[in-house]
Design an enzyme around this catalytic site. Sequence first.
Site, PDB file in Angstrom:
ATOM      1  N   GLU A   1       0.893  -1.361   0.217  1.00  0.00           N
ATOM      2  CA  GLU A   1      -0.228  -0.228  -0.047  1.00  0.00           C
ATOM      3  C   GLU A   1       0.644   1.041  -0.009  1.00  0.00           C
ATOM      4  OE1 GLU A   1      -3.317   0.480  -0.608  1.00  0.00           O
ATOM      5  OE2 GLU A   1      -3.300  -2.167  -0.446  1.00  0.00           O
TER       6      GLU A   1
ATOM      7  N   TYR B   1      -6.675   5.985   4.659  1.00  0.00           N
ATOM      8  CA  TYR B   1      -6.474   5.325   3.515  1.00  0.00           C
ATOM      9  C   TYR B   1      -5.391   3.467   3.711  1.00  0.00           C
ATOM     10  CZ  TYR B   1      -5.454   2.007  -0.411  1.00  0.00           C
ATOM     11  OH  TYR B   1      -5.330   1.449  -1.481  1.00  0.00           O
TER      12      TYR B   1
ATOM     13  N   ASP C   1      -9.250   5.864  -1.553  1.00  0.00           N
ATOM     14  CA  ASP C   1      -8.285   6.443  -2.026  1.00  0.00           C
ATOM     15  C   ASP C   1      -9.043   7.008  -3.779  1.00  0.00           C
ATOM     16  OD1 ASP C   1      -8.908   4.623  -3.848  1.00  0.00           O
ATOM     17  OD2 ASP C   1      -7.196   4.090  -4.505  1.00  0.00           O
TER      18      ASP C   1
END
Length: 348
Positions: free
Chosen positions: A40, A123, A141
């Site tokens: 991520e 996020y 996102d």
Amino acid sequence: MQIIERKKAFQDALLTWYEAEKRDLPWRRTDNPYYIWISEVMLQQTRVDTVIPYYERFIKKFPTMQDLSDAPEEDILKMWEGLGYYSRVRNLQSGVREVVETYGGKVPNNRKEISTLKGVGPYTAGAILSIAYGVPEHAVDGNVMRVLSRILLIEEDIALPRNKKLFEQAVMELISEEDPSSFNQALMELGATICTPNPHCLLCPVRDFCIAFEEGKQQQLPIKIKKQKMKHVKLAAFAIQNGDGNWLLQKRQSTGLLASLWEFPMIELQEFSAVEAFEKEKGLKLKNLQELPHVHHVFSHITWDIHVYRAQLEEEHTEGDLQFFTKQEVEALPKSKPVLKIIDLLEW
């Protein structure tokens, strides 16, 4: 938001499509929260195709959180070389050290604790919690905001931080309690492959639920007004060798853009001669000067136009932060993408 009334049908359509069409990505083959965290962070502001080899090299080099926690900064910067936004990997290492020291090496499985870790924003927290732990948490996102702005006809400026709450609330209303991991990844996948800036609506598995499509407004969404002005900077970089063929490099400051990375000596261009300015600033005399093609590099809010020169030292003398390295030593040092572009010009 009439889609909420048909939530189960929307979930089924989205998840069925995702199961059949999802891309085979290495971080989708694991539920290890550390590996998902790495992926991520890498995927922020970077294309998937670019990330895959970096991700695979990184987890091979640092297979456990203890490995990353113990690694020298220069090693992690080298493994990140060319990915850009180097503060991401520094924050990742800091966050991992917090997990090792405070949580016994186990990534927290709730938003309150995981959000205290360095570099873990809303996020990233939601992505780790939903994908690794199966917790129904939002992970919003840019892709998700684009998808939901169309499906739910949200005509608010997504560039304004306060409006992100609208999308986080929408995800929490719609998310599958049974499979939050696939649901969040499916929204991201839809935004990456079908509900793109120029959407492929005829291929969309949830087109029947899309209010923007129904009203013919899909091309107008999402609304994004805020635009930061790009700053342009002209620089001169000097690839200098001594009599032994070694290369002169300097280390950037420990804070700011490209912090702690190595580069060829560089100066900002003024009105007068780049060579004269460089020699005066660095206290060096150059010979056998050769001008190479310019290097152009775009960061998020700044563009570098680099005039590149190759030269040799007239006198064997350096001072300050300048050091000579062999070609092999240069290759082992962590460097930025602009420096890698200059090396390509040198054809060594």
